[in-house]
Motif scaffolding. Structure first.
Motif, short mmCIF file in Angstrom:
data_model
loop_
_atom_site.label_atom_id
_atom_site.label_comp_id
_atom_site.label_asym_id
_atom_site.label_seq_id
_atom_site.Cartn_x
_atom_site.Cartn_y
_atom_site.Cartn_z
N THR A 97 0.84 -1.20 0.00
CA THR A 97 0.00 0.00 0.00
C THR A 97 0.87 1.25 0.00
O THR A 97 1.87 1.31 0.73
N ASP A 98 0.52 2.23 -0.79
CA ASP A 98 1.23 3.51 -0.80
C ASP A 98 0.64 4.39 0.30
O ASP A 98 -0.40 5.03 0.12
N PHE A 112 2.13 -4.37 9.18
CA PHE A 112 3.29 -4.65 8.34
C PHE A 112 3.93 -6.01 8.64
O PHE A 112 5.03 -6.29 8.19
N GLY A 113 3.24 -6.86 9.40
CA GLY A 113 3.82 -8.12 9.83
C GLY A 113 4.50 -7.97 11.18
O GLY A 113 4.94 -6.89 11.58
N HIS A 114 4.57 -9.08 11.92
CA HIS A 114 5.07 -9.10 13.29
C HIS A 114 4.31 -8.04 14.10
O HIS A 114 3.09 -8.03 14.07
N SER A 115 4.98 -7.16 14.82
CA SER A 115 4.29 -6.22 15.71
C SER A 115 4.30 -4.79 15.20
O SER A 115 4.04 -3.86 15.97
N TYR A 151 8.20 -3.42 3.18
CA TYR A 151 8.05 -2.06 3.68
C TYR A 151 9.37 -1.57 4.28
O TYR A 151 10.04 -2.29 5.00
N LYS A 152 9.73 -0.34 3.95
CA LYS A 152 10.96 0.29 4.40
C LYS A 152 10.64 1.62 5.08
O LYS A 152 9.53 2.15 4.92
N PRO A 153 11.59 2.19 5.81
CA PRO A 153 11.31 3.48 6.47
C PRO A 153 10.81 4.56 5.51
O PRO A 153 9.92 5.34 5.86
N GLU A 354 -2.63 -4.68 4.08
CA GLU A 354 -4.02 -4.39 3.73
C GLU A 354 -4.51 -3.17 4.51
O GLU A 354 -4.24 -3.01 5.70
N VAL A 355 -5.28 -2.32 3.82
CA VAL A 355 -5.88 -1.15 4.47
C VAL A 355 -7.17 -1.58 5.17
O VAL A 355 -8.10 -2.05 4.53
N VAL A 356 -7.19 -1.46 6.50
CA VAL A 356 -8.35 -1.87 7.29
C VAL A 356 -9.07 -0.61 7.80
O VAL A 356 -8.49 0.17 8.56
N PRO A 357 -10.31 -0.40 7.41
CA PRO A 357 -11.05 0.78 7.91
C PRO A 357 -11.30 0.65 9.42
O PRO A 357 -11.62 -0.43 9.90
#
Length: 358
Positions: A97-98, A112-115, A151-153, A354-357
């Motif tokens: 996701t952007d 983003f996975g994990h915590s 995903y990166k900083p 995923e974008v969760v509302p």
């Protein structure tokens, strides 16, 4: 001749030990290990009711390792015992996701996975325990599952509040927080964790550093409550010099509870009673083991913790990116589905990215 040979071998052994000592000293004094609390911060820590005998302590006595193997035996077992399905054979499904294109008025959560996860709520952005570079002191340990390291900083937008539940490497990543430094408004963390951030170039005025049961008003309509969890802390040789914590964020429209890491205890019920109508509770699910059953939430206790909190919706994290325990990698995903079906809990079960509302 024999004496000369003995002296020669003694000198070689002493030299090797000296080199090893210097190497270890240099390694653990890298900036990524952070810095132990000192000065006024250390004095504040010593006044905490949760700090005694030279370290922070859980609410109730907590045995770290509960197996008969002991800590060293458990470590050897973890390193050398083979577990089927410990890591996925194929890439884990991920959505890229952007985040830069998200509108500020959207109330959303992205995991983003994990915590590590991002919450945008009522116009403010929270980033929790971001680990986008390394989850350990060395790159060859705690490697992410295939497909999860997307995903990166630089993928993060400007962040109003960076939330750190504790200073373990899989929750506080030096390279990530250094990269984000100029794009973070405030850092919310447990008592003592601020020392790492000051050492890494963050300003004192950026830190909201709290003890358990302390609260802070962030700005109009936003508040944070620092609450207990049952865990431990440390990045180097000395443990429990900084506080591990859970946090409840109150916004103009919602209450969101972030449990952090930690085993089951009375704090879940106490938090549920103190804060009725929690909209979303984010619980730990993964990296558990009977050998350390008090410091990570076991599957048998997850639904109990969720019901104690009485949250309207529940989401779990601490899984799907690293193998830090010996359960199958996808077991936490089955735990979530069981909580939804068997325990009738309203679960959010997103894919990574995923974008969760909200």
């Amino acid at each position: 001749m024999k004496k000369q040979k003995k002296r020669m071998w003694f000198g070689i052994i002493v030299g090797i030990i000296g080199i090893l000592c210097i190497s270890v000293f240099a390694f653990i004094n890298q900036p990524s290990f952070g810095r132990l609390p000192q000065g006024a911060r250390l004095e504040r820590i010593k006044r905490s009711p949760h700090y005694h005998d030279g370290q922070f302590n859980n609410l109730h006595p907590t045995q770290m390792m509960t197996s008969d193997e002991g800590r060293f035996g458990a470590m050897l077992s973890f390193l050398f015992r083979k577990t089927e399905n410990l890591r996925p054979e194929n890439a884990v499904p991920v959505i890229k996701t952007d985040l830069h294109k998200l509108k500020r008025d959207e109330n959303v959560l992205i995991w983003f996975g994990h915590s590590s996860y991002f919450i945008q709520i009522d116009g403010k952005r929270f980033l929790v325990d971001p680990v986008f570079c390394m989850a350990s002191p060395v790159s060859f340990v705690n490697k992410p599952f295939k497909g999860t390291d997307v995903y990166k900083p630089e993928d993060m937008p400007d962040i109003d509040y960076l939330v750190i539940t504790h200073d373990h490497w899989d929750h506080l990543d030096y390279r990530t927080v250094k990269s984000l430094k100029d794009r973070v408004g405030k850092v919310i963390c447990g008592l003592g964790v601020g020392e790492h951030f000051e050492y890494w170039g963050y300003g004192k005025d950026q830190l909201v550093e709290l003890d358990w049961h302390e609260d802070a008003t962030l700005e109009n309509g936003f508040a944070v409550h620092c609450l207990p969890t049952r865990h431990f802390s440390g990045r180097g040789l000395k443990a429990n010099q900084t506080l591990w914590a859970s946090f409840l964020i109150e916004t103009p429209s919602q209450k969101i509870y972030m449990a952090g890491d930690g085993g089951y205890d009375s704090h879940f019920e106490e938090i549920g009673k103190r804060f009725p109508d929690i909209d979303l509770a984010i619980l730990e699910n993964g990296q558990y083991n009977e050998g350390w059953k008090y410091i990570h939430l076991l599957p048998s206790d997850m639904a109990k913790a969720a019901k104690d909190l009485d949250a309207k919706r529940v989401m779990t994290v601490h899984h799907s990116k690293y193998a830090l325990a010996k359960h199958p990698w996808d077991e936490p995903l089955m735990n979530e589905k069981q909580m939804q079906k068997q325990d009738s809990l309203n679960m959010l079960i997103p894919e990574i990215g995923e974008v969760v509302p909200l």
